[in-house]
Design a protein around this motif. Structure first.
Motif, PDB file in Angstrom:
ATOM      1  N   GLN A  40       3.387  -4.493   4.797  1.00  0.00           N
ATOM      2  CA  GLN A  40       2.462  -5.602   4.602  1.00  0.00           C
ATOM      3  C   GLN A  40       2.490  -6.087   3.153  1.00  0.00           C
ATOM      4  O   GLN A  40       2.421  -7.287   2.884  1.00  0.00           O
TER       5      GLN A  40
ATOM      6  N   CYS B  94      12.605  -4.712   2.070  1.00  0.00           N
ATOM      7  CA  CYS B  94      12.474  -3.461   2.833  1.00  0.00           C
ATOM      8  C   CYS B  94      12.754  -2.263   1.937  1.00  0.00           C
ATOM      9  O   CYS B  94      12.041  -1.254   1.972  1.00  0.00           O
TER      10      CYS B  94
ATOM     11  N   ARG C  65       3.522   1.113   7.213  1.00  0.00           N
ATOM     12  CA  ARG C  65       3.047  -0.211   7.631  1.00  0.00           C
ATOM     13  C   ARG C  65       2.281  -0.903   6.499  1.00  0.00           C
ATOM     14  O   ARG C  65       2.376  -2.127   6.338  1.00  0.00           O
TER      15      ARG C  65
ATOM     16  N   LEU D 227       6.670  -7.966   5.308  1.00  0.00           N
ATOM     17  CA  LEU D 227       7.595  -7.679   6.412  1.00  0.00           C
ATOM     18  C   LEU D 227       6.897  -7.007   7.591  1.00  0.00           C
ATOM     19  O   LEU D 227       7.554  -6.389   8.434  1.00  0.00           O
ATOM     20  N   GLU D 228       5.576  -7.148   7.675  1.00  0.00           N
ATOM     21  CA  GLU D 228       4.854  -6.428   8.716  1.00  0.00           C
ATOM     22  C   GLU D 228       5.249  -6.858  10.126  1.00  0.00           C
ATOM     23  O   GLU D 228       5.091  -6.092  11.085  1.00  0.00           O
ATOM     24  N   LYS D 229       5.800  -8.067  10.266  1.00  0.00           N
ATOM     25  CA  LYS D 229       6.209  -8.541  11.588  1.00  0.00           C
ATOM     26  C   LYS D 229       7.638  -8.148  11.946  1.00  0.00           C
ATOM     27  O   LYS D 229       8.126  -8.506  13.024  1.00  0.00           O
ATOM     28  N   PHE D 230       8.298  -7.422  11.062  1.00  0.00           N
ATOM     29  CA  PHE D 230       9.714  -7.114  11.274  1.00  0.00           C
ATOM     30  C   PHE D 230       9.983  -5.610  11.365  1.00  0.00           C
ATOM     31  O   PHE D 230      11.120  -5.187  11.239  1.00  0.00           O
ATOM     32  N   GLU D 231       8.954  -4.803  11.631  1.00  0.00           N
ATOM     33  CA  GLU D 231       9.134  -3.357  11.583  1.00  0.00           C
ATOM     34  C   GLU D 231      10.115  -2.830  12.615  1.00  0.00           C
ATOM     35  O   GLU D 231      10.750  -1.792  12.412  1.00  0.00           O
ATOM     36  N   SER D 232      10.286  -3.533  13.717  1.00  0.00           N
ATOM     37  CA  SER D 232      11.190  -3.054  14.771  1.00  0.00           C
ATOM     38  C   SER D 232      12.612  -3.600  14.623  1.00  0.00           C
ATOM     39  O   SER D 232      13.495  -3.238  15.393  1.00  0.00           O
ATOM     40  N   TYR D 233      12.839  -4.453  13.630  1.00  0.00           N
ATOM     41  CA  TYR D 233      14.164  -5.030  13.412  1.00  0.00           C
ATOM     42  C   TYR D 233      15.089  -4.000  12.756  1.00  0.00           C
ATOM     43  O   TYR D 233      14.647  -3.132  11.993  1.00  0.00           O
TER      44      TYR D 233
END
Length: 239
Positions: free
Chosen positions: A134, A157, A130, A138-144
């Protein structure tokens, strides 16, 4: 920096490959160069010049057939495959042209991948991954999934994954080859930031002078030999 020992030292490196019809084909001829901590270097050459073979040796993905290669003071010239894997895992973060992400695993899982071999707990792996996400925004896209990201985001990534193992060296093979010009510019600018602000040594492999210009030093290879090693020239007409 110049008084410190080099982290990469090529001494008269040769590389040849066996041919199916017998005999060998030589690809590299007596390469000599050192790279020191904190440098941003591009290794450039046309297709078939030997730059990819040079990269494989630097990255401990292959060994030379002649000469000596030392990585952080370790002679890797005659190491076994397991010993080479240990060197890669300890010292090098790789960034590839086609990202090499696992398409069925999410962004966080992809960044955690190199940490599986570090003996870290799951909580430590998640926390470090994480932090790296950051770093690259890309911290808002970790589940993509990677397929849900743009090309530039996928490369960021891949950079986060390379950084997760806390490497001393990032080795980037044609890192903008699958990106458009703007995305490519953004990725190279980010490499420059990593180099200048975090002191990470970066070696890029490329056939494009416009990419090499982002680095501070150019090693140009033609027909398996170094024909230029120095600061980035104003143009590439004499390379």
């Amino acid at each position: 920096m110049k008084n410190e020992p080099p982290i990469i030292s090529f001494k008269k490196i040769d590389k040849s490959f066996p041919l199916e019809i017998g005999g060998t084909q030589q690809v590299l001829y007596g390469l000599d160069f050192d790279i020191r901590a904190g440098e941003f270097v591009s290794i450039m050459g046309p297709s078939g010049s030997g730059k990819s073979t040079c990269m494989n040796i630097i990255g401990a993905l292959d060994t030379p057939t002649g000469g000596t290669y030392e990585l952080y003071g370790n002679d890797v010239t005659h190491m076994t495959p397991d010993e080479l894997a240990t060197m890669r895992n300890e010292y090098i973060g790789f960034v590839f042209q086609n990202f090499n992400l696992l398409t069925k695993r999410n962004v966080l899982d992809n960044v955690m991948l190199p940490l599986m071999y570090r003996g870290l707990s799951m909580d430590e792996r998640v926390a470090r991954a994480r932090r790296m996400l950051q770093q690259v925004g890309l911290e808002k896209f970790e589940s993509y999934l990677p397929t849900q990201l743009s090309g530039g985001m996928r490369q960021r990534c891949a950079i986060a994954r390379a950084l997760a193992g806390d490497p001393k060296l990032i080795l980037a093979d044609e890192p903008t080859g699958a990106l458009d010009s703007k995305m490519g510019h953004d990725i190279l600018t980010f490499f420059k930031k990593l180099n200048k602000e975090m002191g990470i040594t970066i070696v890029t492999i490329t056939h494009e002078f416009d990419i090499a210009k982002f680095s501070d030093r150019l090693i140009h290879i033609r027909d398996g030999r170094i024909n230029y090693d120095g600061p980035i020239p104003k143009d590439n007409r004499k390379l």
